[in-house]
Motif scaffolding. Structure first.
Motif, PDB file in Angstrom:
ATOM      1  N   TRP A 111      21.878  44.023  64.457  1.00  0.00           N
ATOM      2  CA  TRP A 111      20.846  44.967  64.883  1.00  0.00           C
ATOM      3  C   TRP A 111      21.398  45.997  65.860  1.00  0.00           C
ATOM      4  O   TRP A 111      22.540  45.897  66.325  1.00  0.00           O
TER       5      TRP A 111
ATOM      6  N   ASP B  96       9.720  40.525  57.948  1.00  0.00           N
ATOM      7  CA  ASP B  96      10.399  39.225  58.025  1.00  0.00           C
ATOM      8  C   ASP B  96      10.577  38.656  56.618  1.00  0.00           C
ATOM      9  O   ASP B  96       9.761  37.881  56.123  1.00  0.00           O
TER      10      ASP B  96
ATOM     11  N   TYR C 206       8.933  44.362  62.074  1.00  0.00           N
ATOM     12  CA  TYR C 206      10.080  43.996  61.247  1.00  0.00           C
ATOM     13  C   TYR C 206       9.599  43.214  60.035  1.00  0.00           C
ATOM     14  O   TYR C 206       8.865  42.221  60.171  1.00  0.00           O
TER      15      TYR C 206
ATOM     16  N   ASP D 213      12.562  36.390  53.884  1.00  0.00           N
ATOM     17  CA  ASP D 213      13.383  35.182  53.854  1.00  0.00           C
ATOM     18  C   ASP D 213      14.777  35.530  53.331  1.00  0.00           C
ATOM     19  O   ASP D 213      14.912  36.095  52.239  1.00  0.00           O
TER      20      ASP D 213
ATOM     21  N   GLY E 280      18.347  40.020  59.315  1.00  0.00           N
ATOM     22  CA  GLY E 280      18.008  40.220  60.727  1.00  0.00           C
ATOM     23  C   GLY E 280      19.229  40.111  61.617  1.00  0.00           C
ATOM     24  O   GLY E 280      19.151  39.586  62.736  1.00  0.00           O
TER      25      GLY E 280
ATOM     26  N   PHE F 222      13.712  42.597  66.418  1.00  0.00           N
ATOM     27  CA  PHE F 222      14.364  41.697  65.459  1.00  0.00           C
ATOM     28  C   PHE F 222      14.294  40.251  65.943  1.00  0.00           C
ATOM     29  O   PHE F 222      14.460  39.986  67.145  1.00  0.00           O
ATOM     30  N   PRO F 223      14.049  39.317  65.051  1.00  0.00           N
ATOM     31  CA  PRO F 223      14.054  37.902  65.435  1.00  0.00           C
ATOM     32  C   PRO F 223      15.404  37.512  66.031  1.00  0.00           C
ATOM     33  O   PRO F 223      16.455  37.852  65.487  1.00  0.00           O
TER      34      PRO F 223
END
Length: 285
Positions: free
Chosen positions: A162, A9, A7, A11, A159, A174-175
């Motif tokens: 999902w 990542d 993914y 910000d 994120g 995903f986080p």
């Protein structure tokens, strides 16, 4: 072990501006809303700049009216999107905590609520300016998927929203969603509700003369969005719903869940029916 795509990542905050001792974060999600509205306005202007596309070779609005319409739509999107989330997804929570209803910065927006907010704004605007409602909605519907495309990409960057777990080779971890690969359903929606739907509507509006028959483009937007959203819900993790005491929709939510439906599918079904109704109405005219 299934193949997993990392993914990216990113910000969610593009940049933070320090001003007079205050930190002002500029988020991708806010830029997606702003970009969708401004690009939509630019495309709408291109449509009204071509009178030959419209009935009687007369555009329904002038440039200044189009800019005024944008202001109405901004309020419709924000107020409708927030109130839609409150009423459709978490009514019990917000009944118990009414002070949080207007806290848009805390998250929680609904497309279907934003859609109703925009529809209300369009009706009021057309009544005030004596403008032809179906012609205006056709123009807005032709450009609206651009905003949907940017919004879903922003969901991906955040994120959030999902998909369900998957063993597909393009699954992502995903986080905040555990360590199991999931469908990047935000990108599915961006492709179907955004890019594909925009390409289809723009082609029909500018090359096939559909704006000459008010209601056709609007009807196809309803059908296209509703069908695409209902389809992607098969791959998207269902939205969390409040089942606890105080939820006025508790029985309805349990009924839909029992039959394997998600709230997104339930809310999309009326859009599809309205779309076919508009088509039938337009063809009769």
């Amino acid at each position: 072990m299934p193949l997993v795509i990392p993914y990216p990542d990113i910000d969610p905050v593009l940049v933070t501006i320090e001003l007079f001792g205050l930190s002002l974060p500029i988020r991708w999600y806010a830029l997606a809303y702003l970009g969708g509205l401004l690009i939509g306005l630019a495309l709408f202007r291109r449509l009204i700049a071509r009178p030959s596309l419209w009935p009687g070779d007369v555009a329904p609005l002038n440039r200044e009216q189009a800019e005024s319409l944008l202001t109405w739509m901004v309020f419709g999107v924000i107020l409708g999107g927030r109130l839609g989330f409150v009423l459709f997804y978490q009514p019990g929570h917000y009944l118990a905590h009414p002070g949080e209803i207007l806290q848009v910065w805390s998250g929680g927006m609904s497309f279907h609520g934003g859609f109703l907010g925009v529809a209300t704004a369009l009706i009021l605007f057309c009544r005030l300016h004596q403008a032809p409602l179906l012609q205006i909605t056709d123009g807005v519907a032709a450009v609206a998927p651009v905003g949907l495309l940017l919004g879903r990409i922003a969901n991906f960057i955040n994120g959030e929203l999902w998909g369900r777990t998957t063993e597909a080779p393009w699954g992502m971890v995903f986080p905040g969603a555990g360590d199991i690969p999931r469908h990047p359903s935000q990108l599915y929606e961006a492709a179907l509700e955004g890019a594909l739907l925009f390409a289809l509507l723009w082609l029909l509006a500018t090359r096939r003369g559909w704006l000459k028959r008010p209601g056709l483009v609007t009807g196809l937007f309803f059908i296209g969005y509703g069908a695409a959203r209902a389809f992607v819900e098969l791959f998207r993790e269902p939205d969390a719903l409040f089942f606890g005491p105080g939820n006025p929709y508790g029985h309805a939510i349990r009924f839909t869940a029992e039959y394997g439906l998600t709230m997104g599918q339930v809310l999309s079904l009326p859009m599809i029916l309205i779309g076919f109704g508009l088509w039938a109405f337009t063809r009769r005219r």
